[in-house]
Design a protein around this motif. Structure first.
Motif, PDB file in Angstrom:
ATOM      1  N   HIS A 299      48.629   9.843  29.584  1.00 14.52           N
ATOM      2  CA  HIS A 299      48.349  10.889  30.557  1.00 14.52           C
ATOM      3  C   HIS A 299      47.145  10.430  31.385  1.00 14.52           C
ATOM      4  N   SER A 300      47.401   9.888  32.565  1.00 16.70           N
ATOM      5  CA  SER A 300      46.333   9.379  33.419  1.00 16.70           C
ATOM      6  C   SER A 300      46.116  10.350  34.568  1.00 16.70           C
ATOM      7  N   GLY A 301      44.889  10.869  34.667  1.00 16.80           N
ATOM      8  CA  GLY A 301      44.660  11.895  35.669  1.00 16.80           C
ATOM      9  C   GLY A 301      43.402  11.728  36.484  1.00 16.80           C
ATOM     10  N   GLY A 302      42.914  10.491  36.612  1.00 14.32           N
ATOM     11  CA  GLY A 302      41.706  10.307  37.398  1.00 14.32           C
ATOM     12  C   GLY A 302      40.574  11.146  36.853  1.00 14.32           C
ATOM     13  N   ASP A 303      39.986  11.977  37.700  1.00 13.93           N
ATOM     14  CA  ASP A 303      38.852  12.812  37.311  1.00 13.93           C
ATOM     15  C   ASP A 303      39.294  14.241  36.987  1.00 13.93           C
ATOM     16  N   ALA A 304      40.565  14.430  36.633  1.00 14.58           N
ATOM     17  CA  ALA A 304      41.075  15.760  36.326  1.00 14.58           C
ATOM     18  C   ALA A 304      40.476  16.286  35.022  1.00 14.58           C
ATOM     19  N   PRO A 305      40.408  17.603  34.855  1.00 14.97           N
ATOM     20  CA  PRO A 305      39.878  18.176  33.614  1.00 14.97           C
ATOM     21  C   PRO A 305      40.736  17.784  32.415  1.00 14.97           C
TER      22      PRO A 305
ATOM     23  N   ARG B 284      45.030   9.842  26.490  1.00 13.00           N
ATOM     24  CA  ARG B 284      44.664  10.456  27.765  1.00 13.00           C
ATOM     25  C   ARG B 284      43.589   9.587  28.429  1.00 13.00           C
ATOM     26  N   LEU B 285      43.845   9.166  29.662  1.00 14.74           N
ATOM     27  CA  LEU B 285      42.912   8.345  30.433  1.00 14.74           C
ATOM     28  C   LEU B 285      42.329   9.168  31.568  1.00 14.74           C
ATOM     29  N   ARG B 286      41.010   9.148  31.667  1.00 11.95           N
ATOM     30  CA  ARG B 286      40.327   9.739  32.805  1.00 11.95           C
ATOM     31  C   ARG B 286      39.384   8.680  33.379  1.00 11.95           C
ATOM     32  N   TRP B 287      39.223   8.697  34.687  1.00 11.59           N
ATOM     33  CA  TRP B 287      38.356   7.708  35.312  1.00 11.59           C
ATOM     34  C   TRP B 287      37.707   8.296  36.553  1.00 11.59           C
ATOM     35  N   ARG B 288      36.575   7.706  36.904  1.00 14.29           N
ATOM     36  CA  ARG B 288      35.838   8.140  38.092  1.00 14.29           C
ATOM     37  C   ARG B 288      35.163   6.928  38.715  1.00 14.29           C
ATOM     38  N   MET B 289      35.182   6.863  40.045  1.00 13.31           N
ATOM     39  CA  MET B 289      34.508   5.803  40.797  1.00 13.31           C
ATOM     40  C   MET B 289      33.380   6.439  41.601  1.00 13.31           C
ATOM     41  N   THR B 290      32.155   5.944  41.426  1.00 13.82           N
ATOM     42  CA  THR B 290      31.002   6.513  42.126  1.00 13.82           C
ATOM     43  C   THR B 290      30.143   5.403  42.737  1.00 13.82           C
ATOM     44  N   PRO B 291      29.507   5.663  43.883  1.00 15.18           N
ATOM     45  CA  PRO B 291      28.608   4.666  44.485  1.00 15.18           C
ATOM     46  C   PRO B 291      27.443   4.354  43.557  1.00 15.18           C
ATOM     47  N   PHE B 292      26.930   3.144  43.668  1.00 17.11           N
ATOM     48  CA  PHE B 292      25.873   2.714  42.755  1.00 17.11           C
ATOM     49  C   PHE B 292      24.851   1.847  43.483  1.00 17.11           C
ATOM     50  N   THR B 293      23.584   2.071  43.164  1.00 12.96           N
ATOM     51  CA  THR B 293      22.485   1.223  43.630  1.00 12.96           C
ATOM     52  C   THR B 293      21.643   0.840  42.425  1.00 12.96           C
ATOM     53  N   PRO B 294      21.541  -0.436  42.103  1.00 11.36           N
ATOM     54  CA  PRO B 294      20.746  -0.830  40.937  1.00 11.36           C
ATOM     55  C   PRO B 294      19.261  -0.607  41.183  1.00 11.36           C
ATOM     56  N   GLN B 295      18.496  -0.471  40.105  1.00  4.99           N
ATOM     57  CA  GLN B 295      17.040  -0.320  40.196  1.00  4.99           C
ATOM     58  C   GLN B 295      16.416  -1.714  40.315  1.00  4.99           C
ATOM     59  N   ALA B 296      16.559  -2.272  41.519  1.00  5.77           N
ATOM     60  CA  ALA B 296      16.220  -3.676  41.746  1.00  5.77           C
ATOM     61  C   ALA B 296      14.737  -3.979  41.551  1.00  5.77           C
ATOM     62  N   ASP B 297      13.857  -2.987  41.767  1.00  3.75           N
ATOM     63  CA  ASP B 297      12.436  -3.239  41.604  1.00  3.75           C
ATOM     64  C   ASP B 297      12.107  -3.628  40.160  1.00  3.75           C
TER      65      ASP B 297
END
Length: 285
Positions: free
Chosen positions: A6-12, A101-114
């Motif tokens: 059951h793959s539903g991305g970011d579904a509940p 059951r598979l859920r997944w989410r893609m979010t923007p990311f900025t590393p703490q480069a300092d």
């Protein structure tokens, strides 16, 4: 065996999901650069090993390979995968017909480069990781030990907490792996994770490349090291600038400082940071 998923991305997820109820599942956190997942084979290998260890049917690989493409043209992203056994079963008893059951989410990311250059302050945690060899290395959903350790401090100046197991051996940080540069051996050491801890994908790649050596060690090994770092496949390598070991009583905390501007320390850090950041596409500061 392959399984219907059951793959539903970011579904509940439903109330009776076993991952929600029992922590019965696994997760992966993958750095994705313009649709290309970094250390992807290592992430899938760890997930596969975890599914086999837990006895959860394995989905077809094509389900996972299709996900990073959602980040094409988006720069740096984080892909988080949550894989549970699904629903069913009476109490802790497993369902007869498991449908993960598979859920997944893609979010923007900025590393703490300092932190790559200035380093971080870490502290020793009082919480101890219990030994359970059968689950050692897995990135399973039962993360209460990490939660309990992380609540020991609120000071934003402290970036991470270092964890020992119940035998007093160094294992990892709350969300990262740990390594130190041994003065005598002249190489980077990392704790052996035969009894507990998460076997990070960046850690595994550096072990395979001969950059890291596994060892069982007490905190004294870090205290006597020429340099120390915490690292993972998302943030890269953070040199440790200061290590604080707070005491249970009214006595002042113990501190160890590494001066990152000094050449021996700087050169030691580069021996770890250069190959690690090359795998992640990060610069070396």
């Amino acid at each position: 065996m392959n399984a219907h998923v059951h793959s539903g991305g970011d579904a509940p997820v439903p109330f009776d999901d076993r991952g929600l109820a029992y922590g019965d599942g696994l997760f992966e956190t993958v750095l994705v650069r313009d649709g290309a997942p970094l250390l992807w084979e290592a992430h899938l290998a760890r997930l596969q090993a975890g599914l086999e260890r837990l006895g959860i049917p394995t989905p077809g690989r094509e389900i996972f390979d299709a996900l990073p493409a959602h980040g094409v043209g988006c720069g740096l992203m984080i892909l988080k995968l949550l894989m549970t056994r699904g629903s069913g079963g009476r109490g802790y008893q497993l369902p007869e017909n498991m449908q993960p059951r598979l859920r997944w989410r893609m979010t923007p990311f900025t590393p703490q480069a300092d932190r790559w250059q200035t380093g971080v302050t870490v502290r020793s945690c009082h919480w101890r990781l219990p030994r359970q060899r059968a689950l050692a290395g897995l990135k399973h959903l039962n993360r209460l030990d990490n939660v309990m350790a992380r609540q020991e401090w609120t000071d934003p100046a402290i970036a991470e907490g270092l964890l020992c197991d119940t035998e007093g051996l160094l294992i990892e940080a709350t969300a990262m792996n740990l390594a130190w540069f041994d003065r005598e051996q002249r190489c980077w050491m990392t704790p052996r994770l035969h009894h507990c801890g998460v076997a990070g994908t960046l850690r595994q790649a550096l072990l395979e490349a001969g950059v890291l050596t596994e060892i069982e060690a007490s905190p004294e090994a870090l205290a006597n090291a020429e340099a120390g770092c915490v690292f993972n496949s998302v943030q890269g390598v953070w040199p440790i600038e200061q290590w604080v070991s707070e005491q249970q009583s009214d006595t002042p905390p113990l501190r160890r400082t590494w001066h990152l501007e000094e050449q021996p320390v700087r050169e030691a850090v580069k021996r770890l940071q250069v190959p690690a950041h090359a795998l992640l596409g990060y610069p070396v500061q």
